[in-house]
Write an enzyme that holds these catalytic residues in place. Structure first.
Site, mmCIF file in Angstrom:
data_model
loop_
_atom_site.group_PDB
_atom_site.id
_atom_site.type_symbol
_atom_site.label_atom_id
_atom_site.label_comp_id
_atom_site.label_asym_id
_atom_site.label_seq_id
_atom_site.Cartn_x
_atom_site.Cartn_y
_atom_site.Cartn_z
ATOM 1 N N LYS A 1 0.828 -1.206 0.000
ATOM 2 C CA LYS A 1 0.000 0.000 0.000
ATOM 3 C C LYS A 1 0.859 1.251 0.000
ATOM 4 C CE LYS A 1 -3.270 -0.014 3.031
ATOM 5 N NZ LYS A 1 -3.994 0.158 4.306
ATOM 6 N N GLU B 1 10.335 -5.862 3.192
ATOM 7 C CA GLU B 1 10.392 -7.246 2.711
ATOM 8 C C GLU B 1 9.889 -7.357 1.277
ATOM 9 O OE1 GLU B 1 9.229 -7.617 7.175
ATOM 10 O OE2 GLU B 1 8.904 -6.225 5.504
ATOM 11 N N GLY C 1 -4.431 -4.248 5.961
ATOM 12 C CA GLY C 1 -3.871 -5.384 5.242
ATOM 13 C C GLY C 1 -4.592 -6.691 5.498
ATOM 14 N N ARG C 2 -4.891 -7.000 6.753
ATOM 15 C CA ARG C 2 -5.524 -8.285 7.080
ATOM 16 C C ARG C 2 -6.973 -8.331 6.637
ATOM 17 N NH1 ARG C 2 -4.342 -4.961 11.042
ATOM 18 N NH2 ARG C 2 -5.831 -4.332 12.641
ATOM 19 N N GLU D 1 -3.769 -9.673 15.325
ATOM 20 C CA GLU D 1 -3.301 -8.330 14.975
ATOM 21 C C GLU D 1 -4.390 -7.298 15.228
ATOM 22 O OE1 GLU D 1 -0.189 -7.649 11.741
ATOM 23 O OE2 GLU D 1 -1.974 -6.812 10.788
ATOM 24 N N HIS E 1 -3.771 -36.206 14.990
ATOM 25 C CA HIS E 1 -2.555 -36.990 15.199
ATOM 26 C C HIS E 1 -1.388 -36.105 15.616
ATOM 27 C CE1 HIS E 1 -4.283 -40.724 13.500
ATOM 28 N NE2 HIS E 1 -5.018 -39.870 12.802
ATOM 29 N N LYS F 1 10.234 -3.382 13.197
ATOM 30 C CA LYS F 1 10.659 -2.830 11.901
ATOM 31 C C LYS F 1 11.669 -1.704 12.107
ATOM 32 C CE LYS F 1 6.365 -3.675 9.300
ATOM 33 N NZ LYS F 1 5.297 -3.009 8.531
#
Length: 526
Positions: A212, A218, A269-270, A356, A387, A502
């Protein structure tokens, strides 16, 4: 008039402290359990149902939860949100991800721009672009069709779209709607990008750079890694790369990209899978029609979230039961357990969405709260989890509420009968058995084989995982998290907790360190 009040200042908070506890093992055993399973179920969008029979609630507790919803004005706050109020107080922003999926209330106009029309226009642009790619009107430098799309992004630019792609990949293959294979690069670890590039045909791949701000470390690092790989393959990167960004970012209208598609600051973002962030990769992979079906399912769930009656509003009911478990039963964790391999990454998406959003210790006004907020979320698909970590869930000292998701039919439609039943029936038999085993337990003279039971769970049941039901699931959990944030009077739409690391990482890379940070930098030979 909507009032934003701390949870513990509400009358309902005190009432919930005084309600009689429900013994899950007792009420779920025998005929009582059978009646509960029939009674405690709420219809969801797209023909699904939210069944909460194995939760530690009864009619008395549900009545108090309804009072809580009314007193905290939860549906009124939702109405404020979709009508364009500044709900994200930390960043002084509107919250408009639902608007990507359809109009819920009045027009939301910001700086003269109708935001629903803006989001729809981006979807229309992406649809045309995707159709042109599929038709061979947009091709690579050699005039050949693209066969793969790769999303480069991190956090919400990766987890949601990746989960949705994986959820529909096999469905699309079965229904002959898979247009392009999709892959995802998120981690700044070079092994991530290298592994993806080594498994695709780079010359026939489109890469979507999602940021954005256009400054995500990253993502820009991985974009440069891919650009270098394209050049080494003798390919012009500008013919293979797209940008998904804001209109004011350095990536916008940049001649390094074949095209740019836009989001804005009003979608975190999420929550961005419904925006251009999800639209671009999913429309290229499956076709714009499939993405439109996904959004239709989400919109249908958003509409049900308007209901004031909690027994007609599954996301609100799910949220309130979760609040009761977190604040009054002291359950700190929730496990998301989809009995669908296609939903293999859905728990990871929900982990970010929930933790978040509601991992906060201050209210909307920056004041410390005196009660716990969001739970820890984890999960894996069944039956794999059985399992693995189910041992602790069944017999450990920590009680973990469970959120099951199951479907009556598989995505393939032509399952094979083995030993009298299909694979899908065996899968569904396991989820039914687990709900009862967790709730009712089993007495045994051998302590190692004794199950206390009393482990609460709910299940969302659908006919089949398809674009519509997937969209409804996505919106259900987004709205659940939103309602819980409203109850706790926190801001579910910023994420300051991700920023400190960050900042320190940039200091390390600039060799501006001291104390422990300097020593760790030396240990890692940075």
């Amino acid at each position: 008039m909507v009032n934003w009040t701390n949870f513990d200042a509400l009358d309902s908070y005190q009432a919930l402290k005084n309600v009689d506890a429900v013994n899950v093992r007792e009420v779920m055993s025998g005929e009582s359990g059978a009646q509960r399973v029939k009674k405690y179920s709420v219809p969801m969008a797209e023909g699904m149902a939210y069944n909460y029979a194995a939760k530690a609630v009864d009619d008395d507790i549900l009545a108090v939860l309804q009072k809580l919803s009314d007193e905290a004005q939860l549906t009124e706050k939702y109405e404020e949100l979709y009508n364009g109020a500044v709900i994200n107080t930390g960043e002084k922003r509107l919250v408009l991800h639902q608007l990507c999926r359809g109009q819920l209330g009045k027009d939301v106009v910001v700086d003269g721009v109708n935001k629903r029309e803006f989001y729809q226009a981006q979807q229309d642009r992406i649809a045309k672009f995707a159709n042109d790619v599929h038709a061979g009107k947009i091709v690579n430098g050699k005039g050949e069709k693209f066969t793969t799309v790769v999303q480069i992004g991190i956090g919400g630019s990766d987890l949601g779209p990746r989960a949705l792609y994986l959820a529909l990949e096999n469905w699309a293959k079965t229904n002959h709607t898979l247009k392009m294979q999709a892959a995802f690069i998120s981690n700044v670890d070079p092994d991530d990008a290298s592994a993806v590039l080594n498994n695709i045909d780079v010359e026939h791949a489109l890469f979507i750079v999602v940021s954005k701000s256009g400054t995500t470390l990253e993502t820009l690092t991985n974009a440069a890694f891919v650009e270098d790989a394209l050049k080494k393959a003798g390919v012009d990167p500008s013919k293979h790369m797209l940008a998904c960004t804001s209109e004011t970012s350095p990536l916008a209208n940049n001649d390094k990209f074949l095209d740019s598609f836009y989001m804005d600051d009003y979608i975190g973002g999420r929550y961005s899978s419904s925006s251009a962030v999800g639209c671009c990769v999913l429309s290229l992979a499956f076709g714009p029609e499939v993405f439109a079906r996904l959004m239709a399912g989400a919109h249908a769930a958003d509409e049900t979230a308007k209901e004031k009656d909690i027994l007609k509003n599954p996301s609100l009911l799910d949220a309130l039961i979760g609040v009761y478990e977190r604040n009054f039963l002291d359950y700190a964790t929730t496990a998301v357990l989809p009995y669908s391999q296609a939903l293999s990454r859905f728990p990871a998406h929900l982990q970010q969405l929930d933790m978040e959003s509601n991992g906060k210790s201050v209210n909307r006004f920056g004041e410390k709260v005196n009660y716990v907020t969001g739970p820890i979320i984890f999960g894996e698909p069944g039956t794999n989890g059985q399992h693995s970590f189910y041992q602790l869930l069944h017999q450990g000292k920590t009680i973990v509420p469970l959120q099951f998701i199951g479907f009556k039919d598989s995505q393939i439609g032509n399952d094979v009968v083995i030993e009298g039943s299909t694979s899908q029936k065996k899968l569904d038999a396991n989820v039914a058995a687990q709900i009862v085993a967790f709730a009712c337990g089993k007495d045994d003279e051998n302590p190692n084989k004794n199950f206390d039971g009393g482990r609460p769970s709910s299940i969302i049941i659908g006919q089949q995982l398809n674009p519509e039901t997937l969209g409804a699931l996505l919106a259900h959990f987004e709205n659940k998290v939103m309602f819980q944030g409203f109850v706790w009077n926190i801001n579910s739409f910023d994420q300051e907790g991700v920023q400190l690391g960050k900042v320190l990482a940039k200091r390390v890379l600039a060799h501006d360190t001291d104390g422990a940070l300097a020593v760790y930098s030396d240990l890692l030979e940075i």
